[in-house]
Design an enzyme around this catalytic site. Structure first.
Site, short mmCIF file in Angstrom:
data_model
loop_
_atom_site.label_atom_id
_atom_site.label_comp_id
_atom_site.label_asym_id
_atom_site.label_seq_id
_atom_site.Cartn_x
_atom_site.Cartn_y
_atom_site.Cartn_z
N THR A 133 12.36 0.41 9.74
CA THR A 133 12.04 -0.14 11.07
C THR A 133 10.77 -0.97 10.97
O THR A 133 9.77 -0.54 10.38
CB THR A 133 11.88 1.01 12.09
OG1 THR A 133 13.09 1.77 12.05
CG2 THR A 133 11.66 0.47 13.49
N GLY A 158 1.33 -7.64 0.56
CA GLY A 158 1.51 -8.62 -0.52
C GLY A 158 2.06 -7.90 -1.75
O GLY A 158 2.91 -8.44 -2.46
N THR A 159 1.59 -6.70 -1.97
CA THR A 159 2.07 -5.90 -3.11
C THR A 159 3.58 -5.71 -3.03
O THR A 159 4.30 -5.90 -4.02
CB THR A 159 1.36 -4.51 -3.08
OG1 THR A 159 -0.04 -4.72 -3.27
CG2 THR A 159 1.90 -3.57 -4.13
N GLN A 188 -4.09 -15.01 -2.17
CA GLN A 188 -5.49 -15.41 -2.01
C GLN A 188 -5.68 -16.77 -1.34
O GLN A 188 -6.76 -17.07 -0.87
CB GLN A 188 -6.19 -15.44 -3.37
CG GLN A 188 -6.60 -14.07 -3.87
CD GLN A 188 -7.69 -13.41 -3.02
OE1 GLN A 188 -8.51 -14.07 -2.39
NE2 GLN A 188 -7.71 -12.09 -2.99
N ASN A 218 -7.91 -14.06 -7.64
CA ASN A 218 -8.69 -13.26 -6.70
C ASN A 218 -10.12 -13.03 -7.15
O ASN A 218 -11.00 -12.79 -6.33
CB ASN A 218 -7.99 -11.92 -6.42
CG ASN A 218 -7.44 -11.27 -7.66
OD1 ASN A 218 -6.78 -11.90 -8.47
ND2 ASN A 218 -7.73 -10.00 -7.81
N CYS A 222 -14.62 0.95 -14.32
CA CYS A 222 -13.64 1.87 -14.90
C CYS A 222 -13.67 3.19 -14.13
O CYS A 222 -14.55 3.45 -13.33
CB CYS A 222 -13.88 2.09 -16.38
SG CYS A 222 -15.29 3.11 -16.74
N SER A 228 -0.02 -12.20 2.29
CA SER A 228 -0.49 -10.95 2.89
C SER A 228 -1.42 -11.27 4.06
O SER A 228 -2.40 -11.99 3.89
CB SER A 228 -1.23 -10.13 1.83
OG SER A 228 -1.76 -8.97 2.41
N ALA A 229 -1.09 -10.71 5.24
CA ALA A 229 -1.79 -11.09 6.48
C ALA A 229 -3.29 -10.77 6.46
O ALA A 229 -4.08 -11.50 7.06
CB ALA A 229 -1.13 -10.39 7.67
N HIS A 230 -3.67 -9.69 5.76
CA HIS A 230 -5.09 -9.29 5.89
C HIS A 230 -6.05 -10.21 5.15
O HIS A 230 -7.27 -10.05 5.24
CB HIS A 230 -5.29 -7.82 5.49
CG HIS A 230 -5.24 -7.52 4.02
ND1 HIS A 230 -6.36 -7.45 3.24
CD2 HIS A 230 -4.20 -7.25 3.19
CE1 HIS A 230 -6.02 -7.11 1.99
NE2 HIS A 230 -4.71 -7.01 1.93
N1 PLP Z 1 -2.13 -10.51 -4.90
C1 PLP Z 1 -3.41 -10.90 -4.88
C2 PLP Z 1 -3.82 -12.12 -5.63
C3 PLP Z 1 -4.36 -10.17 -4.16
O1 PLP Z 1 -5.63 -10.56 -4.16
C4 PLP Z 1 -3.94 -9.02 -3.45
C5 PLP Z 1 -4.91 -8.19 -2.72
O2 PLP Z 1 -6.08 -8.15 -2.98
C6 PLP Z 1 -2.58 -8.66 -3.49
C7 PLP Z 1 -1.71 -9.44 -4.22
C8 PLP Z 1 -2.06 -7.46 -2.79
O3 PLP Z 1 -1.94 -7.69 -1.41
P1 PLP Z 1 -1.90 -6.42 -0.43
O4 PLP Z 1 -3.30 -5.92 -0.32
O5 PLP Z 1 -1.37 -6.95 0.86
O6 PLP Z 1 -0.99 -5.44 -1.05
#
Ligand code: PLP
Length: 377
Positions: free
Chosen positions: A233, A71-72, A175, A147, A319, A195-197
């Site tokens: 790949t 997702g990042t 989310q 999140n 922190c 994001s699949a996880h």
């Molecule tokens: N965006 C949100 C709102 C998330 O909660 C997260 C992961 O916790 C991400 C993006 C990032 O996804 P990934 O862990 O697949 O990089």
């Protein structure tokens, strides 16, 4: 010791069927998807099947989906690939770091940034977004669901505003996929990350929806895979896992959601039965996601005590020194510092049974009693 994982918002375990599919692909489908021979064609077909499954679930065209490594990465590709140095971006103060750090970086390169705070209900007011739009505004990026709070933004309204002012809308939907239906034919979102996880698929695989007609600059250079936006790949088994996981999430959405809501009601009932004092911060939120404060109880200590009982939950933020600090997201919604420090995120999912929920509530009551901080409701 019984172990109960109540941190579904952080990540989900892999679905058994996804494991089986990925294992079989690992064993048999290893060709490079870009190779012309049969081995390559087989791998290519696996990826295209997943693309069709993803597009079908989201109700968009398969050409509008690219697979990414997370997702990042999807957020980075969308934002960096779209924004030009003098563009004005409207976003929120509570975006995930994979959006926030990208737009802050774009600001150092000349982009102008407006960040809006959530209201008390944990949502961004669409009217405030509209007020900030100027002739230089090129992008609005707002997360679908937060999140930490589980609050759900009115993306329908925000997308209408974006359309009206001809501003591109990117939505971080990481989310919410699998938690309620997102239909890209009805919602005029221009780009959307997932994001699949987060929906019982594998870690390290994501996707980006890019509506037809939107052109992104390449920010990663390589062999041209995934419309030359995510070269490298492909993670064949991971992509297949994402495709199956999203199909299952959409096919079983209604049942899963009503089951999770039932678990949530049971949890609240159990807390009430134990006369535990709690404050649920957000009313309208993702099913199973509770930002919940136990007044006068330090959230970090409670998290550790629960962990010792095999129950995994999460605490806003810590922190780097390890000392606890109130979550800025909670503070931004108007919650005071003390209560923010008393807040945990407990997230339930389809993996839980009613017995699990009863166990969590019981352990909570024992721990709160031991901490000597149990109050009558
Ligand atoms: N965006 C949100 C709102 C998330 O909660 C997260 C992961 O916790 C991400 C993006 C990032 O996804 P990934 O862990 O697949 O990089």
């Amino acid at each position: 010791m019984k172990k109960i994982y109540c941190d579904i918002s952080a990540t989900t375990p892999l679905n058994e069927k996804v494991i089986d599919l990925m294992t079989s692909i690992h064993k048999s489908t290893f060709g490079n998807p870009s190779s012309i021979h049969k081995y390559g064609q087989e791998s290519h077909a696996v990826i295209e099947k997943a693309r069709i499954e993803t597009a079908k679930a989201l109700n968009c065209h398969q050409e509008e989906i690219i697979f990414t490594a997370s997702g990042t990465e999807a957020n980075n590709i969308a934002l960096e690939g779209f924004v030009e140095p003098n563009n004005h971006i409207i976003s929120t103060t509570y975006e995930h770091p994979s959006v926030m750090n990208v737009i802050k970086n774009l600001e150092t390169k000349g982009a102008k940034l407006t960040l809006l705070k959530p209201n008390e209900d944990g949502k961004i007011d669409p009217k405030k977004i509209e007020k900030e739009i100027s002739k230089n505004t090129k992008l609005i990026t707002v997360m679908f669901a937060n999140n930490e709070l589980g609050s759900i933004n009115n993306i329908k309204e925000i997308s209408k505003i974006a359309q009206k002012h001809k501003v591109i809308l990117h939505v971080d939907a990481v989310q919410c996929i699998g938690k309620f239906p997102v239909d890209l034919n009805k919602l005029k979102i221009d780009m959307m990350s997932l994001s699949a996880h987060k929906f019982y698929g594998p870690k390290g695989v994501g996707a980006l929806f890019i509506r037809k007609g939107i052109n992104l600059k390449t920010i990663l250079n390589g062999g041209g895979q995934e419309l030359n936006l995510r070269p490298g790949t492909e993670n064949i088994s991971g992509i297949a896992g994402l495709g199956l996981a999203i199909s299952m999430a959409y096919n079983n959405m209604k049942e899963n959601m009503s089951y999770i809501k039932k678990l949530e009601r049971l949890f609240i009932k159990e807390l009430d039965n134990y006369k535990i004092k709690y404050i649920l911060h957000i009313k309208d939120r993702l099913p199973g996601v509770l930002a919940i404060a136990f007044p006068k109880i330090d959230g970090q200590s409670l998290l550790i005590s629960l962990d010792l009982k095999g129950i995994a939950v999460s605490f806003g933020s810590a922190c780097s020194s390890g000392a606890t600090k109130a979550s800025q997201i909670l503070l931004d919604t108007g919650i005071n510092e003390e209560l923010a420090k008393n807040t945990l995120r407990i997230s339930f999912g389809k993996i839980h049974t009613e017995d699990d929920i009863r166990y969590v509530a019981k352990q909570l009551s024992i721990i709160l009693k031991r901490l000597g901080k149990k109050f009558d409701a």
